[in-house]
Each structure stands twice: as C-alpha cells, then as structure tokens.
Enzyme design. Structure first.
Site, short mmCIF file in Angstrom:
data_model
loop_
_atom_site.label_atom_id
_atom_site.label_comp_id
_atom_site.label_asym_id
_atom_site.label_seq_id
_atom_site.Cartn_x
_atom_site.Cartn_y
_atom_site.Cartn_z
N HIS A 236 0.61 -1.21 0.07
CA HIS A 236 0.04 0.18 -0.06
C HIS A 236 0.85 1.26 -0.03
O HIS A 236 0.32 2.40 -0.37
CB HIS A 236 -0.94 0.04 1.23
CG HIS A 236 -2.07 -0.96 1.05
ND1 HIS A 236 -3.35 -0.35 0.92
CD2 HIS A 236 -2.18 -2.22 0.90
CE1 HIS A 236 -4.13 -1.35 0.64
NE2 HIS A 236 -3.52 -2.42 0.76
N VAL A 240 1.34 3.73 -4.26
CA VAL A 240 0.45 4.99 -4.41
C VAL A 240 1.80 6.33 -4.67
O VAL A 240 1.53 6.66 -5.72
CB VAL A 240 -0.04 5.48 -2.98
CG1 VAL A 240 -0.74 6.70 -2.64
CG2 VAL A 240 -1.29 4.35 -2.72
N SER A 246 4.96 7.46 2.78
CA SER A 246 3.78 8.38 2.84
C SER A 246 2.48 7.73 3.54
O SER A 246 1.88 8.56 3.93
CB SER A 246 3.42 8.98 1.33
OG SER A 246 3.27 7.71 0.47
N ILE A 329 -4.75 -1.82 -5.76
CA ILE A 329 -5.66 -3.02 -6.44
C ILE A 329 -6.75 -3.25 -5.50
O ILE A 329 -6.71 -3.38 -4.38
CB ILE A 329 -5.00 -4.19 -6.73
CG1 ILE A 329 -3.60 -4.02 -7.33
CG2 ILE A 329 -5.86 -5.29 -7.24
CD1 ILE A 329 -3.97 -3.37 -8.76
N ASP A 415 -4.57 -17.85 3.27
CA ASP A 415 -4.25 -19.11 2.70
C ASP A 415 -4.83 -20.03 3.56
O ASP A 415 -3.99 -20.59 4.55
CB ASP A 415 -2.73 -18.91 2.55
CG ASP A 415 -2.17 -20.20 1.87
OD1 ASP A 415 -2.92 -21.04 1.47
OD2 ASP A 415 -0.88 -20.44 1.95
#
Length: 496
Positions: A236, A240, A246, A329, A415
């Site tokens: 993440h 970006v 950030s 995503i 999983d």
C-alpha cells in the site's frame, strides 16, 4: 751533395710534420673536409636528428682555427726554405697527404727509395688520428658540448617511453570500457539521483538491518499477525506515491485516512524500529527503508526467502488520501484491471502472480470478500461459482454474525491451512478453488496467469526465485533519492 741530401731530409721531415698537423686539423674540424672514416668514427657528434649537434658544430669550429694557427710555425723553420712554404696552404684541400708525397719525391732523386717508406709512415699517422681525436675533445671546450647531447639523449628515452606507454593506454581502454558502459552513464545517474545500494548504510549505520530484523522478530513472536500486516503495508505504500513511507503519515486527508487503508497494521513495528535507529544512527535511516526491510524480514520470519534489499530511499513529503483509490488494487478487480494497474507501474503479469503470492501469509476481514456472497434472510449464500463449495461453507461459518449479517470485524486466513508459513500452498489452493479474495480467484480464470499459478504450485523454489526479483521491482517503484524528500525524525509526520 751532403747539403742537398740534408736539405732533402729536412724537407721530408717538414712534410711529415705538416701532413700530421693537417691530419690533426682535419680530424678536429666538423667541416665536410672530414674523410668518411673520420665522420664514421664520430657517431655521437654527428647525430643530426637532434638540435644538439647544431650547438656543438660552432664550438668545434673554434678549436680548429687555433689548431691551424699552430700550423703556421712551420714557416718558422727557414731551413726548409727551398721548399715553397705557400704549398702547404693549398695542401688543405681534400687530400692533404697525397699532394706532399709527390712533391717530396721529385726533389731528391736518390732518396725516392727511402721516401716510399715515409708515406706509409704518414698513412698510419692519419689512422691513429682517431685516437688523437678523442684527446683534443677532452682537453678542449667541446666536452661541454658532448654534455648537452647527453642530457638531450636522456630526454630522448622519455619520449621513447611515452610512445611505449601510449600504446598500452590504447590497449587499456578496452578494460575500462566494460566498466564504463554500465559504469559511465549509470555512475552519473547514481551521483545525481543517489542510486539505491545494498551497502548504502555500510558506513553511516552498519547495524541497520540487524536492528530492524530484531524488532520484527520480537513483534512477530508476540503477535503472529504482524508478518502479514508488514507485507501488506509495503504494498500500500509503494503503489501510491512510490516507496516513500507516505502511508505512515498521520493527519487529516492523508493516505492513512482512506477507507482502503483503515485496516492496515504494523505501524507500531515501524515506529519501534525507527526509535531504535535514531539512538544508534540519528537522522540517518529513512522510514521508507525501514518499511521495505521490515516486510522482507517478515517473509524470512515465516519461512520465506531472505532476499537482498537495496537501500537509500528518502521519505516523501506528500501524503493525500485522494491518491489512494486510483493506484491500489481493489478486491473486485478482474485480471485485465489488475494487469493495467501493474503495467502502469512497469510491472508484468508474472509480477502480478508472484506478488499475489504474498497472500500466503496474513488474513483479511470478512467485508473484503463479501461480494462473493449474498446476504439475505439472515443467511449468507455463495454467488461465485468458482469457489470450492466446502471452502464457501467454511467462510460462511466464520463470517456469519449472530444477527445473520456479515461480521465485518472478523478476520479469515488468506491461505487456508497455511496462513502462518510463507510457502507455495497459496497457489495449490487457487487451483482447488480455495482463493479467499476475488482477485485471488480470477488468477486461475486467465490462461496466462493460470499457467504461472500452476508452475508455482509445482515448484516452491521457482516461486521463491521469482519472489526475489519481483519484490526488488516492487520496492523500487517511485523511490526518492539524493536531494529529493527527507529523512524523517518521526515516521508518522514530516520534519517541521
């Protein structure tokens, strides 16, 4: 008779002396009067290739003139006045020895027989003259002139060495060439952009990797969910604004406040590592490097490959929630949508499948995959036909709340049966219809991505090798280096 014979003897003696003097003068003078034998016997002085012989020439010409003046005393021997004194002067012409001999022979008719031996005596005189030539050179000033040629011959080797060295440099450029191509343009980029390097902190903070590893190990031992949270955090962050930490910045309107990031965790681990490093190496290690190292160590802690990590990132100054949605995503994406997002980041379909394998550890909340179920009349019904029926029932039991709704706060292993170990079980589960998120399940519905899933399901080593290269590409996205960005003192805020 006796007087005539004595005069002839005196005359012949004078002629011998004159011929010897003329030979001596001729050997000393550098003029073209020198015989080829004499000029050949003086190779050092006759080297025309250097400017130095020009200097010796005038100096050698001075001694000959004094040498000619001593030759004038023979007129002082008046006993030989019968012999014409002016004739010796013309004898300075090119063959001085030959002319006196014919003139001496006609005078005494009886002495021609003894005279022939005298010319041979005169002939040897010029032959030893070369040995006489060196004698005047040491005694006369010319030795000063030989000295200059010597220093000039000393420089001569240096020019000769220069050409010998020049060819070797000509041959040496090829070795630098290999280093240059990669090494001439890349070095200039690294100097201006601060290229990442595994040894970036080798001098400034050599213990950085050990410090981060210890913090991750301690935190993961206390909370088994930490490894999955750290791995999700790096995704993440890098997708970006690039890998610039950030996502760590707190405050209104920052990335951290976007709904997609509200479920992120592991911030406390990054903060703990930063505090430790600020004690060990103040204002040296960036928060973005800590995020990348922590995710790498989380994989290692759970049994995954220990991959090398390039360092040298700097922390970003911009963190906007508005940048999140268009870059990450979404769990409802198709393969084509994910492929478009990855292509925009210069990542491939192989990278997509490989990095999706990060879901082999960690968990997800039930509301992240609720679109795969229909909730009605207090019950959950699977609507995704690709899902294994048994697996669907397991999820329904785990996510159903007492009131018949989806328990949003409940977390389920990504999983199934292997969520605490970084391995290739995730890919086998996809082929079996046991992928948790829709973005997992669709990987087996595309021919290209399914082939890669099947490959990794068969070879864990193949998955690990691909993970190393894909992780390196992921953590190089949009990095800030050199003078760009900053080294934060506190990872949750920019420096004030």
């Amino acid at each position: 008779m006796g007087g005539g014979l004595g005069g002839a003897v005196v005359y012949s003696m004078l002629m011998l002396v004159l011929s010897a003097l003329l030979a001596l003068a001729a050997s000393q003078s550098p003029s073209p009067v020198l015989s080829p034998a004499q000029s050949a016997s003086r190779p050092p002085a006759a080297r025309p290739s250097f400017p130095s012989p020009a200097a010796p020439a005038p100096r050698l010409s001075r001694p000959p003139t004094p040498a000619a003046k001593p030759s004038s005393p023979p007129p002082a021997a008046p006993a030989g006045k019968p012999s014409p004194s002016p004739r010796p002067a013309p004898t300075r012409s090119p063959s001085p020895v030959a002319k006196p001999v014919p003139r001496a022979s006609p005078r005494p008719a009886a002495s021609p027989a003894p005279k022939p031996p005298s010319p041979p005596a005169v002939a040897p005189a010029p032959k030893p003259s070369p040995s006489v030539v060196p004698a005047p050179r040491p005694s006369s000033p010319p030795p000063a002139t030989p000295a200059p040629p010597a220093p000039r011959t000393a420089p001569k080797p240096s020019p000769s060495l220069a050409p010998k060295q020049s060819p070797s440099p000509a041959a040496s450029p090829p070795p630098p060439a290999p280093p240059q191509p990669p090494s001439n343009s890349t070095p200039t980029m690294s100097s201006t952009l601060g290229q990442l390097s595994p040894s970036f902190y080798a001098q400034s903070c050599p213990g950085v990797e050990l410090a981060v590893r210890d913090v991750v190990r301690s935190a993961s031992t206390l909370d088994p969910s930490i490894p999955g949270k750290l791995l999700r955090l790096v995704f993440h962050d890098c997708f970006v604004e690039g890998c610039d930490a950030s996502v760590l910045i707190q405050g209104n309107g920052t990335e951290r406040t976007d709904p997609a990031n509200l479920s992120l965790g592991g911030f406390n681990v990054i903060d703990a590592a930063k505090r430790l490093l600020e004690v060990l190496c103040p204002a040296t290690v960036s928060c973005s490097d800590i995020v990348v190292l922590a995710a790498r160590d989380a994989v290692v802690f759970t049994g995954g490959p220990a991959v090398p990590v390039a360092l040298g990132r700097r922390d970003g100054l911009v963190s906007l929630a508005s940048n999140v949605r268009r870059n990450i995503i979404d769990t409802g994406f198709s393969v084509d949508a994910m492929a478009a997002s990855f292509t925009a980041k210069l990542l491939t379909l192989d990278d997509l499948v490989t990095l999706s394998g990060g879901h082999t550890i960690g968990s997800a909340h039930c509301n992240t995959f609720r679109e795969r179920f229909q909730v009605a009349n207090g019950s959950m019904t699977p609507i995704d036909g690709s899902m294994n029926a048994d697996y669907a029932n397991e999820l329904i039991q785990a996510c159903s709340a007492a009131d018949g709704t989806v328990s949003a706060g409940t977390a389920v292993d990504c999983d199934s049966g292997s969520a605490s170990v970084f391995d290739n079980r995730y890919f086998a589960n996809l082929l079996d219809g046991r992928g948790l998120l829709r973005t997992d399940a669709v990987l087996v519905q595309n021919a290209t991505t399914r082939a890669k899933v099947a490959e990794f399901a068969q070879s864990q080593d193949g998955f690990f090798a691909s993970w190393a290269s894909s992780y390196a590409r992921l953590t190089s996205l949009g990095v800030k280096t050199g003078a760009d960005g900053e080294i934060r003192r506190n990872c949750s805020s920019v420096n004030g």
